[in-house]
Scaffold this active site. Structure first.
Site: not given
Ligand code: COA
Length: 329
Positions: A111, A252, A282
């Site tokens: 990214c 980004h 993204n």
């Molecule tokens: N729909 C519903 N629930 C979902 C889900 C979806 N699409 N994806 C994950 N969950 C669930 C998880 O399983 C977890 O459930 P649990 O509590 O029962 O275990 C819960 O939601 C919380 O997950 P968590 O990972 O803590 O959520 P979050 O608030 O951190 O959001 C992301 C997840 C991926 C959106 C976030 O972590 C993120 O944006 N990370 C960085 C991504 C990024 O920048 N990536 C590229 C780098 S350039």
């Protein structure tokens, strides 16, 4: 004299997939995706490869500038989804657009690929090695997404862009500064496990779904918030620029919450932040240039505007570039 961006274009494939596309077969919802990421929809390229996202943007750029393909002397493709491991996608684009006088190569920095490539393109121009660099930031993320994994499938989209980098005509305008970082300690949190020389493709790697994006979302999230916010504020301070001096933050587009945290740290109001994650998700190397292109097309960037481009991605890789816009609207 610094190098500068003299043209930027984008291409998104026509097929739109709203969040409901995923909630029909995965345990997810439009509400979860919107509130946790800011994404409403994305585009997927049904047929073709990353080069097919680049070619329309590249042709549009040449037409806009009144250039012939033979005027391009260097092609850089920034991508983590190359058409092939080799030859590089720059060669494919060279052939498809027909640029007989160019050399070129691909850059892989996930990214942060666009920022790392923009700095590389600028250095080639500033050293006199290249006159006109066609920088193509593009990714067909659907080719490495696990459509059965709700934690990653909802986050990405496909998109292509083209940017022309040439010498600025004024020392005060163009690509003025950069702060770029890499830290391999972060590699374990975001990667494509198999398919490289570390773990070549086999029946086992396919069965274990190791050719898809692996991500520990929470650890990436924490590092991204800190990394993007730190470099963006540092580059402002280094140039004694206040939030009033900055016209746009061009972040980004990985998660709206990461973008908001970065803008907060910089003291910028939300109306100074380019955001298109809601429409495209993204798209990795295409996020920052597609924002620039859309905002330029809408007449929302003025000559002389200070822009902070900021990114975070797998590696970890992250950074910021200070750009003073040098194009008339
Ligand atoms: N729909 C519903 N629930 C979902 C889900 C979806 N699409 N994806 C994950 N969950 C669930 C998880 O399983 C977890 O459930 P649990 O509590 O029962 O275990 C819960 O939601 C919380 O997950 P968590 O990972 O803590 O959520 P979050 O608030 O951190 O959001 C992301 C997840 C991926 C959106 C976030 O972590 C993120 O944006 N990370 C960085 C991504 C990024 O920048 N990536 C590229 C780098 S350039």
């Amino acid at each position: 004299m610094p190098a500068t961006i003299t043209a930027v274009t984008h291409y998104f494939p026509p097929d739109i997939y709203k969040n409901d596309y995923f909630s029909k077969y995965l345990d997810t919802s439009d509400e979860w995706i919107k509130t946790r990421t800011g994404i409403s929809e994305r585009r997927f390229l049904k047929e073709g490869a990353t080069s097919d996202l680049i070619v329309p943007a590249a042709k549009q750029l040449l037409e806009q500038k009144g250039l012939s393909p033979s005027d391009i002397d260097t092609i850089i493709v920034s991508t983590v989804t190359p058409d092939h491991m080799f030859p590089n996608t720059a060669a494919v684009v060279q052939d498809k657009v027909g640029m007989p006088n160019a050399w070129g190569f691909d850059i892989s920095a996930a990214c942060s690929g666009y920022l790392f490539s923009l700095r590389t393109a600028a250095s080639l121009v500033e050293s006199g090695t290249s006159k006109r660099v066609l920088l193509c930031g593009a990714d067909k993320m659907s080719s490495i997404m696990d459509f059965q994994d709700r934690a990653t499938a909802v986050l990405f989209g496909d998109g292509g862009t083209a940017t022309l980098v040439e010498m600025s005509d004024d020392p005060n305008y163009g690509i003025l500064d950069n702060i770029l970082h890499i830290d391999g300690e972060g590699g374990k949190y975001l990667k494509q496990i198999a398919g490289g020389s570390f773990k070549p493709a086999s029946h086992e790697t396919v069965d274990k779904r190791e050719h898809y994006i692996f991500q520990d979302g929470q650890n990436v999230f924490k590092a991204a918030v800190k990394g993007m916010a730190d470099v963006s504020t540092e580059i402002m301070q280094r140039h004694n620029l206040s939030h009033d001096d900055i016209a746009w933050l061009v972040p980004h587009q990985a998660n709206l919450r990461i973008i908001s945290a970065t803008a907060n740290r910089m003291g910028l109001s939300p109306d100074k932040v380019m955001i298109n994650i809601d429409k495209y998700a993204n798209t990795t190397s295409a996020t920052i240039p597609s924002c620039l292109s859309e905002w330029k097309d809408a007449g929302k960037i003025k000559k002389g505007d200070y822009l902070v481009l900021s990114s975070f991605g797998a590696g970890f890789t992250w950074g910021a570039i200070l750009l003073r816009w040098n194009m008339n609207v």
